[in-house]
Design a protein around this motif. Structure first.
Motif, PDB file in Angstrom:
ATOM      1  N   ALA A  84      24.854   5.392   4.862  1.00  0.00           N
ATOM      2  CA  ALA A  84      25.829   4.350   5.211  1.00  0.00           C
ATOM      3  C   ALA A  84      26.942   4.249   4.171  1.00  0.00           C
ATOM      4  O   ALA A  84      28.116   4.043   4.514  1.00  0.00           O
ATOM      5  N   ASP A  85      26.593   4.373   2.889  1.00  0.00           N
ATOM      6  CA  ASP A  85      27.559   4.207   1.795  1.00  0.00           C
ATOM      7  C   ASP A  85      28.237   5.511   1.383  1.00  0.00           C
ATOM      8  O   ASP A  85      29.039   5.524   0.444  1.00  0.00           O
ATOM      9  N   ASN A  86      27.877   6.610   2.058  1.00  0.00           N
ATOM     10  CA  ASN A  86      28.381   7.929   1.685  1.00  0.00           C
ATOM     11  C   ASN A  86      28.072   8.249   0.227  1.00  0.00           C
ATOM     12  O   ASN A  86      28.886   8.789  -0.512  1.00  0.00           O
ATOM     13  N   GLN A  87      26.853   7.897  -0.187  1.00  0.00           N
ATOM     14  CA  GLN A  87      26.364   8.180  -1.528  1.00  0.00           C
ATOM     15  C   GLN A  87      25.105   9.038  -1.424  1.00  0.00           C
ATOM     16  O   GLN A  87      24.265   8.805  -0.552  1.00  0.00           O
ATOM     17  N   GLN A  88      24.959  10.001  -2.306  1.00  0.00           N
ATOM     18  CA  GLN A  88      23.806  10.891  -2.269  1.00  0.00           C
ATOM     19  C   GLN A  88      22.604  10.235  -2.964  1.00  0.00           C
ATOM     20  O   GLN A  88      22.629  10.025  -4.169  1.00  0.00           O
ATOM     21  N   PRO A  89      21.540   9.885  -2.204  1.00  0.00           N
ATOM     22  CA  PRO A  89      20.356   9.272  -2.821  1.00  0.00           C
ATOM     23  C   PRO A  89      19.496  10.318  -3.535  1.00  0.00           C
ATOM     24  O   PRO A  89      19.701  11.528  -3.388  1.00  0.00           O
ATOM     25  N   ALA A  90      18.547   9.837  -4.289  1.00  0.00           N
ATOM     26  CA  ALA A  90      17.597  10.705  -5.000  1.00  0.00           C
ATOM     27  C   ALA A  90      16.179  10.162  -4.796  1.00  0.00           C
ATOM     28  O   ALA A  90      16.006   8.970  -4.569  1.00  0.00           O
ATOM     29  N   PRO A  91      15.178  11.066  -4.868  1.00  0.00           N
ATOM     30  CA  PRO A  91      15.255  12.490  -5.162  1.00  0.00           C
ATOM     31  C   PRO A  91      15.775  13.274  -3.964  1.00  0.00           C
ATOM     32  O   PRO A  91      15.485  12.948  -2.825  1.00  0.00           O
ATOM     33  N   ASN A  92      16.533  14.323  -4.268  1.00  0.00           N
ATOM     34  CA  ASN A  92      17.179  15.100  -3.219  1.00  0.00           C
ATOM     35  C   ASN A  92      16.902  16.592  -3.412  1.00  0.00           C
ATOM     36  O   ASN A  92      16.017  16.964  -4.185  1.00  0.00           O
ATOM     37  N   PHE A  93      17.646  17.421  -2.710  1.00  0.00           N
ATOM     38  CA  PHE A  93      17.362  18.865  -2.760  1.00  0.00           C
ATOM     39  C   PHE A  93      17.614  19.451  -4.147  1.00  0.00           C
ATOM     40  O   PHE A  93      16.995  20.452  -4.521  1.00  0.00           O
ATOM     41  N   GLU A  94      18.513  18.854  -4.909  1.00  0.00           N
ATOM     42  CA  GLU A  94      18.684  19.308  -6.298  1.00  0.00           C
ATOM     43  C   GLU A  94      17.405  19.072  -7.089  1.00  0.00           C
ATOM     44  O   GLU A  94      16.962  19.944  -7.856  1.00  0.00           O
ATOM     45  N   ASP A  95      16.804  17.887  -6.907  1.00  0.00           N
ATOM     46  CA  ASP A  95      15.516  17.619  -7.548  1.00  0.00           C
ATOM     47  C   ASP A  95      14.455  18.592  -7.059  1.00  0.00           C
ATOM     48  O   ASP A  95      13.598  19.034  -7.830  1.00  0.00           O
ATOM     49  N   GLY A  96      14.518  18.930  -5.768  1.00  0.00           N
ATOM     50  CA  GLY A  96      13.559  19.871  -5.216  1.00  0.00           C
ATOM     51  C   GLY A  96      13.670  21.246  -5.851  1.00  0.00           C
ATOM     52  O   GLY A  96      12.658  21.899  -6.129  1.00  0.00           O
ATOM     53  N   VAL A  97      14.905  21.683  -6.106  1.00  0.00           N
ATOM     54  CA  VAL A  97      15.118  22.981  -6.764  1.00  0.00           C
ATOM     55  C   VAL A  97      14.576  22.934  -8.186  1.00  0.00           C
ATOM     56  O   VAL A  97      13.880  23.864  -8.636  1.00  0.00           O
ATOM     57  N   LYS A  98      14.878  21.868  -8.916  1.00  0.00           N
ATOM     58  CA  LYS A  98      14.412  21.766 -10.306  1.00  0.00           C
ATOM     59  C   LYS A  98      12.885  21.689 -10.360  1.00  0.00           C
ATOM     60  O   LYS A  98      12.257  22.251 -11.271  1.00  0.00           O
ATOM     61  N   GLY A 117       0.790  -1.218   0.000  1.00  0.00           N
ATOM     62  CA  GLY A 117       0.000   0.000   0.000  1.00  0.00           C
ATOM     63  C   GLY A 117       0.827   1.275   0.000  1.00  0.00           C
ATOM     64  O   GLY A 117       2.064   1.258  -0.088  1.00  0.00           O
ATOM     65  N   TYR A 118       0.106   2.385   0.122  1.00  0.00           N
ATOM     66  CA  TYR A 118       0.681   3.732   0.115  1.00  0.00           C
ATOM     67  C   TYR A 118       1.851   3.854   1.077  1.00  0.00           C
ATOM     68  O   TYR A 118       2.900   4.428   0.737  1.00  0.00           O
ATOM     69  N   GLU A 119       1.686   3.315   2.287  1.00  0.00           N
ATOM     70  CA  GLU A 119       2.703   3.501   3.324  1.00  0.00           C
ATOM     71  C   GLU A 119       4.039   2.870   2.950  1.00  0.00           C
ATOM     72  O   GLU A 119       5.100   3.310   3.410  1.00  0.00           O
ATOM     73  N   HIS A 120       4.009   1.850   2.081  1.00  0.00           N
ATOM     74  CA  HIS A 120       5.251   1.166   1.742  1.00  0.00           C
ATOM     75  C   HIS A 120       6.135   2.001   0.821  1.00  0.00           C
ATOM     76  O   HIS A 120       7.354   1.797   0.777  1.00  0.00           O
ATOM     77  N   THR A 121       5.560   2.957   0.103  1.00  0.00           N
ATOM     78  CA  THR A 121       6.397   3.828  -0.727  1.00  0.00           C
ATOM     79  C   THR A 121       7.342   4.648   0.140  1.00  0.00           C
ATOM     80  O   THR A 121       8.473   4.939  -0.265  1.00  0.00           O
ATOM     81  N   PHE A 122       6.900   5.004   1.337  1.00  0.00           N
ATOM     82  CA  PHE A 122       7.764   5.745   2.264  1.00  0.00           C
ATOM     83  C   PHE A 122       8.874   4.839   2.802  1.00  0.00           C
ATOM     84  O   PHE A 122      10.006   5.295   2.993  1.00  0.00           O
ATOM     85  N   ILE A 123       8.555   3.588   3.059  1.00  0.00           N
ATOM     86  CA  ILE A 123       9.577   2.652   3.528  1.00  0.00           C
ATOM     87  C   ILE A 123      10.700   2.549   2.497  1.00  0.00           C
ATOM     88  O   ILE A 123      11.892   2.571   2.840  1.00  0.00           O
ATOM     89  N   HIS A 124      10.341   2.448   1.221  1.00  0.00           N
ATOM     90  CA  HIS A 124      11.351   2.307   0.168  1.00  0.00           C
ATOM     91  C   HIS A 124      12.220   3.556   0.081  1.00  0.00           C
ATOM     92  O   HIS A 124      13.442   3.459  -0.096  1.00  0.00           O
ATOM     93  N   LEU A 125      11.610   4.729   0.212  1.00  0.00           N
ATOM     94  CA  LEU A 125      12.378   5.974   0.178  1.00  0.00           C
ATOM     95  C   LEU A 125      13.336   6.057   1.361  1.00  0.00           C
ATOM     96  O   LEU A 125      14.523   6.399   1.197  1.00  0.00           O
ATOM     97  N   ILE A 126      12.839   5.733   2.545  1.00  0.00           N
ATOM     98  CA  ILE A 126      13.692   5.759   3.747  1.00  0.00           C
ATOM     99  C   ILE A 126      14.824   4.734   3.633  1.00  0.00           C
ATOM    100  O   ILE A 126      15.964   4.987   4.067  1.00  0.00           O
ATOM    101  N   TYR A 127      14.539   3.589   3.042  1.00  0.00           N
ATOM    102  CA  TYR A 127      15.555   2.555   2.807  1.00  0.00           C
ATOM    103  C   TYR A 127      16.709   3.132   1.981  1.00  0.00           C
ATOM    104  O   TYR A 127      17.892   2.961   2.322  1.00  0.00           O
TER     105      TYR A 127
END
Length: 378
Positions: A341-355, A324-334
């Motif tokens: 942990a990996d020192n990698q920038q996930p997306a969508p991020n603040f750059e996506d927010g600006v665009k 359901g709907y709530e699981h989309t948030f789990i995937h984003l938080i994952y």
């Protein structure tokens, strides 16, 4: 977590259930939730599993035991909180739209870059397994060159003229109405699936100009003082056309006046080799048309994206057992926690927010000037 109502509930659930379904490289510890109403925030802390609560969000950011700040407050507070959190070295996740204005959004993006913290914006619909499958089909060239992206985000929860003048209907708090509240999701899905916007032309409309003064009461419900009226200063509906840098033509509609549509977040993509359709109200299903199917058997096929081969779906139930709907948030938080942990920038991020905010700004300008507007102008 700063804030605790509708999105606070969704995010809290995701933090709690993430280690149940997945094996993230970092596991969330729910230390503190912040809100201004002590009785309400203390109740939320107990119910949603937070160890403690604070009445001043600044105290949360000052704490040494906090690594991540999650912002689920009204839009006009995002920039101040996020910039302070970045300067304190905290990783940040925030609800959309990123900020009240494009200038604020850019300030937030500069702050997270300068302070080298990880950041995400909560465009959770990217993380429905069916949308991820659509992304792969497009990347693999299965539908070829894309001609059309067609999106509707339709709700009806403010159609009653007696629905109160809550923060979502005040420009100084929300930035815009249906455009930023739900249209921003369609814009993000378009950018995720098709690519960057080139230019837009659109119109915005406010159908009900005054409403009783009131406040949100959880979810999308509200309560009001019917004796006092205030001015609605945002759009009730927006329609716009877009040209993408790829040459794709886009048509978009976002409204909270579409009776009978509770949360109709839908898109259709038409390409030279096929088409894709998705509807959030049936979020596990993806409709796919492949043009080279044999004559007599052509048409949209229905794919229930609950197989182990589908993104994220293997963490849950046997095929056909929907999420359901709530699981989309789990995937984003994952993705967020693994990025930290990996020192990698996930997306969508603040750059996506600006665009995203650039497109919102261009649409507003187009509605005012009644002309095509280049997104790059902003």
């Amino acid at each position: 977590m700063i804030g605790y109502q509708f999105m606070g509930k969704a995010h809290s659930h995701a933090y709690r259930d993430l280690p149940f379904y997945f094996d993230p490289k970092l596991k969330p510890v729910l230390k503190v939730v912040s809100g201004r109403n002590e009785s309400a925030v203390s109740e939320a802390a107990e119910k949603m599993g937070w160890e403690s609560y604070e009445l001043d969000w600044r105290k949360v950011i000052e704490r040494d035991d906090i690594d991540v700040v999650d912002i689920v407050t009204p839009n006009h507070t995002h920039a101040e909180i996020a910039i302070a959190a970045a300067e304190a070295g905290k990783h940040i996740i925030t609800e959309k739209p990123l900020a009240l204005t494009l200038d604020e959004a850019r300030q937030m993006y500069e702050a997270v870059k300068k302070n080298k913290v990880k950041h995400m914006i909560c465009h959770n619909y990217r993380f429905a397994p069916a949308v991820q499958v659509a992304k792969k089909l497009i990347e693999d060239g299965r539908i070829g060159k894309i001609y059309h992206f067609r999106a509707n985000y339709l709700q009806d929860f403010i159609m009653d003229p007696e629905f109160p003048l809550v923060w979502r209907l005040k420009k100084e708090v929300s930035g815009s109405g249906s455009l930023g509240d739900i249209g921003a999701h369609s814009i993000d899905l378009a950018r995720f699936l098709v690519g960057e916007f080139d230019e837009v032309v659109g119109t915005m409309e406010t159908f009900i100009k005054e409403r009783p003064i009131g406040e949100m009461a959880g979810g999308l419900s509200a309560k009001s003082d019917k004796s006092t009226l205030g001015e609605v200063t945002v759009d009730d509906a927006v329609t716009f056309i877009a040209r993408f840098e790829s040459g794709t033509l886009g048509t978009f509609e976002a409204t909270r006046f579409a009776g009978g549509n509770r949360n109709k977040n839908k898109f259709e993509i038409n390409g030279e080799k096929g088409s894709i359709r998705w509807d959030m109200e049936n979020m596990n299903n993806l409709e796919v048309y492949i043009a080279d199917d044999e004559p007599g058997l052509q048409g949209f096929r229905l794919i229930n994206c609950t197989e182990e081969v589908h993104p994220y779906a293997g963490a849950y139930w046997p095929p056909g057992h929907i999420i359901g709907y709530e699981h989309t948030f789990i995937h984003l938080i994952y993705e967020f926690f693994n990025g930290i942990a990996d020192n990698q920038q996930p997306a969508p991020n603040f750059e996506d927010g600006v665009k995203n905010q650039q497109v919102l700004t261009a649409i507003e300008e187009s509605s005012k000037s009644k002309r095509w507007v280049k997104v790059s102008d902003f």
